[in-house]
Each structure stands twice: as C-alpha cells, then as structure tokens.
Design a protein around this motif. Structure first.
Motif, PDB file in Angstrom:
ATOM      1  N   LEU A  77       4.432  -5.937   5.947  1.00 33.92           N
ATOM      2  CA  LEU A  77       3.921  -4.973   6.923  1.00 33.92           C
ATOM      3  C   LEU A  77       4.643  -5.060   8.259  1.00 33.92           C
ATOM      4  O   LEU A  77       4.655  -4.092   9.023  1.00 33.92           O
ATOM      5  CB  LEU A  77       2.413  -5.186   7.144  1.00 33.92           C
ATOM      6  N   LEU A  78       5.270  -6.207   8.556  1.00 32.00           N
ATOM      7  CA  LEU A  78       6.030  -6.342   9.798  1.00 32.00           C
ATOM      8  C   LEU A  78       7.302  -5.498   9.777  1.00 32.00           C
ATOM      9  O   LEU A  78       7.899  -5.240  10.821  1.00 32.00           O
ATOM     10  CB  LEU A  78       6.381  -7.812  10.061  1.00 32.00           C
ATOM     11  N   CYS A  79       7.725  -5.070   8.583  1.00 34.73           N
ATOM     12  CA  CYS A  79       8.910  -4.213   8.449  1.00 34.73           C
ATOM     13  C   CYS A  79       8.525  -2.764   8.773  1.00 34.73           C
ATOM     14  O   CYS A  79       7.398  -2.483   9.168  1.00 34.73           O
ATOM     15  CB  CYS A  79       9.489  -4.361   7.048  1.00 34.73           C
ATOM     16  N   SER A  80       9.474  -1.855   8.609  1.00 36.80           N
ATOM     17  CA  SER A  80       9.240  -0.487   9.092  1.00 36.80           C
ATOM     18  C   SER A  80       8.790   0.503   8.017  1.00 36.80           C
ATOM     19  O   SER A  80       8.240   1.550   8.338  1.00 36.80           O
ATOM     20  CB  SER A  80      10.501   0.044   9.788  1.00 36.80           C
ATOM     21  N   PHE A  81       9.027   0.165   6.745  1.00 34.05           N
ATOM     22  CA  PHE A  81       8.732   1.126   5.686  1.00 34.05           C
ATOM     23  C   PHE A  81       8.610   0.384   4.363  1.00 34.05           C
ATOM     24  O   PHE A  81       9.328  -0.576   4.103  1.00 34.05           O
ATOM     25  CB  PHE A  81       9.879   2.151   5.587  1.00 34.05           C
ATOM     26  N   SER A  82       7.694   0.826   3.505  1.00 38.04           N
ATOM     27  CA  SER A  82       7.552   0.259   2.164  1.00 38.04           C
ATOM     28  C   SER A  82       7.690   1.362   1.121  1.00 38.04           C
ATOM     29  O   SER A  82       7.163   2.466   1.304  1.00 38.04           O
ATOM     30  CB  SER A  82       6.199  -0.434   1.998  1.00 38.04           C
ATOM     31  N   GLU A  83       8.393   1.045   0.040  1.00 37.59           N
ATOM     32  CA  GLU A  83       8.535   1.994  -1.075  1.00 37.59           C
ATOM     33  C   GLU A  83       7.232   2.199  -1.840  1.00 37.59           C
ATOM     34  O   GLU A  83       7.122   3.117  -2.637  1.00 37.59           O
ATOM     35  CB  GLU A  83       9.581   1.467  -2.077  1.00 37.59           C
ATOM     36  N   GLU A  84       6.255   1.355  -1.591  1.00 36.30           N
ATOM     37  CA  GLU A  84       4.998   1.417  -2.331  1.00 36.30           C
ATOM     38  C   GLU A  84       4.337   2.794  -2.185  1.00 36.30           C
ATOM     39  O   GLU A  84       4.402   3.418  -1.122  1.00 36.30           O
ATOM     40  CB  GLU A  84       4.067   0.326  -1.764  1.00 36.30           C
ATOM     41  N   CYS A  85       3.714   3.266  -3.267  1.00 32.87           N
ATOM     42  CA  CYS A  85       2.933   4.520  -3.238  1.00 32.87           C
ATOM     43  C   CYS A  85       3.744   5.691  -2.670  1.00 32.87           C
ATOM     44  O   CYS A  85       3.246   6.427  -1.799  1.00 32.87           O
ATOM     45  CB  CYS A  85       1.655   4.341  -2.434  1.00 32.87           C
ATOM     46  N   GLU A  86       4.973   5.853  -3.114  1.00 31.37           N
ATOM     47  CA  GLU A  86       5.846   6.945  -2.669  1.00 31.37           C
ATOM     48  C   GLU A  86       6.186   6.875  -1.183  1.00 31.37           C
ATOM     49  O   GLU A  86       6.611   7.864  -0.578  1.00 31.37           O
ATOM     50  CB  GLU A  86       5.229   8.309  -3.008  1.00 31.37           C
ATOM     51  N   GLY A  87       5.985   5.719  -0.584  1.00 34.72           N
ATOM     52  CA  GLY A  87       6.420   5.519   0.797  1.00 34.72           C
ATOM     53  C   GLY A  87       5.283   5.344   1.779  1.00 34.72           C
ATOM     54  O   GLY A  87       4.395   6.193   1.866  1.00 34.72           O
ATOM     55  N   VAL A  88       5.306   4.224   2.504  1.00 33.30           N
ATOM     56  CA  VAL A  88       4.278   3.920   3.496  1.00 33.30           C
ATOM     57  C   VAL A  88       4.985   3.462   4.768  1.00 33.30           C
ATOM     58  O   VAL A  88       5.810   2.541   4.731  1.00 33.30           O
ATOM     59  CB  VAL A  88       3.338   2.783   3.018  1.00 33.30           C
TER      60      VAL A  88
END
Length: 196
Positions: free
Chosen positions: A82-93
């Motif tokens: 979560l400290l990063c800027s973007f997650s691929e999870e769930c089509e992008g978070v």
C-alpha cells in the motif's frame, strides 16, 4: 514510547500486537488520526485486498495522514504494498503513493500461488533494520502480489522471480513477509525497527 498499529479493518492485528508486547512495548491498535500523528513508531499491517483496505483508510481519513508521517512507519505484507502508488489487484487500485512503484501479480512459473511459507531474504549491504540478522535468513511469507526490485529495495527474495522483500524511502519501511510469524528472527527485525 508511543507505538501505534494502524487499524486497517483487516485481520492479523492481534498477532502483531502480541509480538510487539513480547519486546516490552505496549502498542495501541487505532484508526484515530490524532493518535497516529502523536505516535513515535507506526505499524501498517494488511491482510486481504488492497481495494478493501484502501477504502477503509480513506473512510477513516488516514491516507493523507500516513503520507505526512515523519516518524518511522513499517508496512507489513499488504501494508508494504500500500505504500506504493498502484496495485494490479482487482483491475487496478490506486494506493497511498509514498513510493513510486507499482505492485504486480506474482507470476511464479510452475510454483503454487499464493507464495506461502519460509523463504530467504538477501541484502547487499548492512542496514539498522538488519542488525543481528544473518544474510539469507528465512522469514514467513503469504502473498500473491509483489513489489518489483527498484530504487527503494533493501532486500530481495526469489520465488521463481526476484522481488523486493524489504523496501525503504526515508522514514517509510516495508516488509513483504510477516515478522510476527517468523519466530526469533522476526522478533529481531521488529526490535531493530522499534530501536531505530
């Protein structure tokens, strides 16, 4: 010392609290921004989905609070991501965005997912977080997403691909593994963070 575990609305908070109490501290689990701001050390745990935890943090007014923290904060597992800027999870978070890195799905060739169990962390130089920890020590992992190796990487782990297992930017630290489930070596890492 005021030690805070941010209530992220997810499980696993008690095991972290117990692990910290064993080290002689009395941590508070809270989602109250004013208490988080007054703390000396902060833990950001996370279990479950990035989207659910981000919604919880937004609803509690904690996202901008976390970004502004100047005291040391340690993100654990999903908390690190979560400290990063973007997650691929769930089509992008869109995540908190302290570190300019995306979180990617772990594409482990012919290995089971999630990555569950003990694995080595490899660091290339000494750091206060690694005090009294031997290089290639084993920690306990449970995850399906990774932070790629980048400018913030302090240690790497191999699970068919190499990924960041410890990251840092200024006062923000993250560990992909669970120190609270990693026995004595995990306790040592928690102790190192608390004594920095």
């Amino acid at each position: 010392m005021n030690v805070v575990i941010i209530d992220t609305g997810s499980a696993n908070l008690t095991s972290i609290k117990v692990a910290i109490k064993r080290l002689g501290y009395n941590p508070i689990i809270t989602s109250e921004p004013s208490i988080v701001l007054r703390s000396n050390k902060v833990f950001l745990p996370g279990v479950g989905t990035a989207s659910a935890v981000m919604k919880f943090l937004f609803d509690k007014g904690l996202v901008n609070i976390i970004k502004k923290l100047t005291q040391p904060i340690l993100g654990i597992c999903l908390g690190m991501q979560l400290l990063c800027s973007f997650s691929e999870e769930c089509e992008g978070v869109k995540t908190i965005g302290v570190m300019k890195s995306s979180v990617l799905r772990l594409r482990a060739h012919n290995l089971p997912l999630p990555h569950i169990g003990w694995n080595k962390i490899k660091f290339n130089y000494s750091h206060p977080l690694f005090k009294n920890i031997i290089n290639n020590s084993r920690f306990y992992f449970v995850h399906s997403y990774i932070v790629p190796i980048n400018t913030y990487t302090l240690s790497t782990t191999d699970y068919s691909v190499n990924f960041s297992s410890v990251i840092q930017k200024n006062n923000f630290f993250g560990v992909q593994f669970h120190p609270e489930k990693s026995g004595n070596i995990g306790s040592q890492l928690l102790k190192n963070f608390l004594e920095m």
